[in-house]
Design an enzyme around this catalytic site. Structure first.
Site, PDB file in Angstrom:
ATOM      1  N   VAL A 162     -27.491  -3.013 -29.547  1.00 51.35           N
ATOM      2  CA  VAL A 162     -28.376  -2.100 -28.822  1.00 51.35           C
ATOM      3  C   VAL A 162     -27.539  -0.877 -28.447  1.00 51.35           C
ATOM      4  O   VAL A 162     -26.597  -0.973 -27.668  1.00 51.35           O
ATOM      5  CB  VAL A 162     -28.954  -2.766 -27.557  1.00 51.35           C
ATOM      6  CG1 VAL A 162     -29.864  -1.792 -26.818  1.00 51.35           C
ATOM      7  CG2 VAL A 162     -29.685  -4.049 -27.914  1.00 51.35           C
ATOM      8  N   VAL A 163     -27.878   0.266 -29.042  1.00 51.64           N
ATOM      9  CA  VAL A 163     -27.116   1.493 -28.801  1.00 51.64           C
ATOM     10  C   VAL A 163     -28.055   2.687 -28.675  1.00 51.64           C
ATOM     11  O   VAL A 163     -29.104   2.730 -29.306  1.00 51.64           O
ATOM     12  CB  VAL A 163     -26.080   1.777 -29.915  1.00 51.64           C
ATOM     13  CG1 VAL A 163     -24.976   0.740 -29.930  1.00 51.64           C
ATOM     14  CG2 VAL A 163     -26.722   1.867 -31.284  1.00 51.64           C
ATOM     15  N   LEU A 222     -35.043   6.055 -24.393  1.00 50.97           N
ATOM     16  CA  LEU A 222     -35.039   5.552 -25.768  1.00 50.97           C
ATOM     17  C   LEU A 222     -34.578   4.100 -25.851  1.00 50.97           C
ATOM     18  O   LEU A 222     -35.149   3.303 -26.602  1.00 50.97           O
ATOM     19  CB  LEU A 222     -34.164   6.433 -26.662  1.00 50.97           C
ATOM     20  CG  LEU A 222     -34.614   7.883 -26.809  1.00 50.97           C
ATOM     21  CD1 LEU A 222     -33.660   8.647 -27.709  1.00 50.97           C
ATOM     22  CD2 LEU A 222     -36.038   7.948 -27.345  1.00 50.97           C
ATOM     23  N   GLU A 273     -22.186  -5.920 -22.244  1.00 54.13           N
ATOM     24  CA  GLU A 273     -21.028  -5.628 -21.415  1.00 54.13           C
ATOM     25  C   GLU A 273     -21.492  -5.617 -19.963  1.00 54.13           C
ATOM     26  O   GLU A 273     -22.612  -5.199 -19.666  1.00 54.13           O
ATOM     27  CB  GLU A 273     -20.430  -4.285 -21.811  1.00 54.13           C
ATOM     28  CG  GLU A 273     -19.845  -4.310 -23.212  1.00 54.13           C
ATOM     29  CD  GLU A 273     -19.116  -3.031 -23.553  1.00 54.13           C
ATOM     30  OE1 GLU A 273     -18.774  -2.251 -22.639  1.00 54.13           O
ATOM     31  OE2 GLU A 273     -18.891  -2.815 -24.750  1.00 54.13           O
ATOM     32  N   ARG A 297     -21.061  -3.714 -17.533  1.00 57.57           N
ATOM     33  CA  ARG A 297     -21.454  -2.418 -16.959  1.00 57.57           C
ATOM     34  C   ARG A 297     -22.903  -2.040 -17.260  1.00 57.57           C
ATOM     35  O   ARG A 297     -23.450  -1.140 -16.624  1.00 57.57           O
ATOM     36  CB  ARG A 297     -20.509  -1.320 -17.412  1.00 57.57           C
ATOM     37  CG  ARG A 297     -20.518  -1.062 -18.886  1.00 57.57           C
ATOM     38  CD  ARG A 297     -19.462  -0.010 -19.304  1.00 57.57           C
ATOM     39  NE  ARG A 297     -19.372   0.100 -20.730  1.00 57.57           N
ATOM     40  CZ  ARG A 297     -20.176   0.847 -21.479  1.00 57.57           C
ATOM     41  NH1 ARG A 297     -21.114   1.576 -20.915  1.00 57.57           N
ATOM     42  NH2 ARG A 297     -20.043   0.885 -22.784  1.00 57.57           N
ATOM     43  N   TYR A 344     -30.711  -4.413 -18.608  1.00 56.00           N
ATOM     44  CA  TYR A 344     -31.468  -5.514 -19.204  1.00 56.00           C
ATOM     45  C   TYR A 344     -32.265  -6.337 -18.199  1.00 56.00           C
ATOM     46  O   TYR A 344     -33.289  -6.914 -18.549  1.00 56.00           O
ATOM     47  CB  TYR A 344     -30.533  -6.435 -19.995  1.00 56.00           C
ATOM     48  CG  TYR A 344     -29.909  -5.726 -21.174  1.00 56.00           C
ATOM     49  CD1 TYR A 344     -30.674  -5.412 -22.293  1.00 56.00           C
ATOM     50  CD2 TYR A 344     -28.579  -5.357 -21.170  1.00 56.00           C
ATOM     51  CE1 TYR A 344     -30.118  -4.748 -23.370  1.00 56.00           C
ATOM     52  CE2 TYR A 344     -28.008  -4.697 -22.248  1.00 56.00           C
ATOM     53  CZ  TYR A 344     -28.782  -4.399 -23.345  1.00 56.00           C
ATOM     54  OH  TYR A 344     -28.236  -3.740 -24.413  1.00 56.00           O
TER      55      TYR A 344
END
Length: 195
Positions: free
Chosen positions: A125-126, A136, A161, A163, A168
């Site tokens: 997920v980026v 987005l 991660e 941070r 989520y």
């Protein structure tokens, strides 16, 4: 960190119609919020995304792997071999990416692998740092979750991660639900702490 969303819903028909299909029931994501599997709420419509110059894509068609690799590197992922990315995408169950129409480049991406029935893991997920904060990532994740729920997937997990855990949680993911811990195989040599 492994996050998991647990979904309870009837199993899909598995393309065999031995009995009449099961009636749709409410779905519980992470044992928190009842959600109808076919109507996971979207915070932004496809039409609004398009009005802002973005198009949501659901296949790897037209996805430039070098440009995608650039987004991976921009968010701190290691640069990947494009051929290995191609193979990974061939083995991906669900894929979503956002194309910025002005540049024809990917600016957000996520994919999921799994068995197609019970379990899925969301990977990679980026969102390009230049486009973070405009919704987005949330748009991609909402649609990914919706797609998996519509397939009847009952266990959705992802790695994150620390941070970005806060991103989520509102989507229904919890760390270590019901005391369940994820484990990952590692070939790294661990120093004996008992010396």
């Amino acid at each position: 960190m492994l996050l998991r969303g647990i979904v309870s819903s009837p199993l899909p028909s598995l393309r065999l119609q031995l009995k009449p299909p099961l009636k749709t029931r409410n779905v519980v994501v992470s044992s928190q919020t009842p959600t109808n599997a076919t109507s996971y709420p979207l915070s932004i419509s496809d039409e609004v995304l398009e009005s802002r110059g973005f198009v949501l894509r659901r296949s790897a068609d037209g996805l430039n792997l070098d440009d995608l690799n650039g987004v991976f590197v921009a968010v701190g992922f290691p640069k990947r071999d494009p051929e290995k990315i191609r193979v990974a995408l061939e083995h991906t169950e669900s894929l979503l990416w956002v194309e910025y129409l002005r540049t024809r480049r990917p600016v957000a991406f996520a994919r999921a692998t799994g068995d197609g029935v019970f379990n899925a893991i969301i990977w990679d997920v980026v969102v390009d740092p230049s486009f973070q904060g405009v919704g987005l990532g949330k748009a991609v994740m909402e649609r990914m979750i919706s797609e998996l729920l519509e397939k009847g997937i009952v266990n959705i997990a992802l790695y994150s991660e620390p941070r970005v855990l806060g991103f989520y949680r509102p989507l229904g993911f919890v760390a270590d639900p019901d005391g369940i811990r994820g484990m990952v195989y590692s070939r790294k040599n661990k120093k004996n702490k008992n010396k």
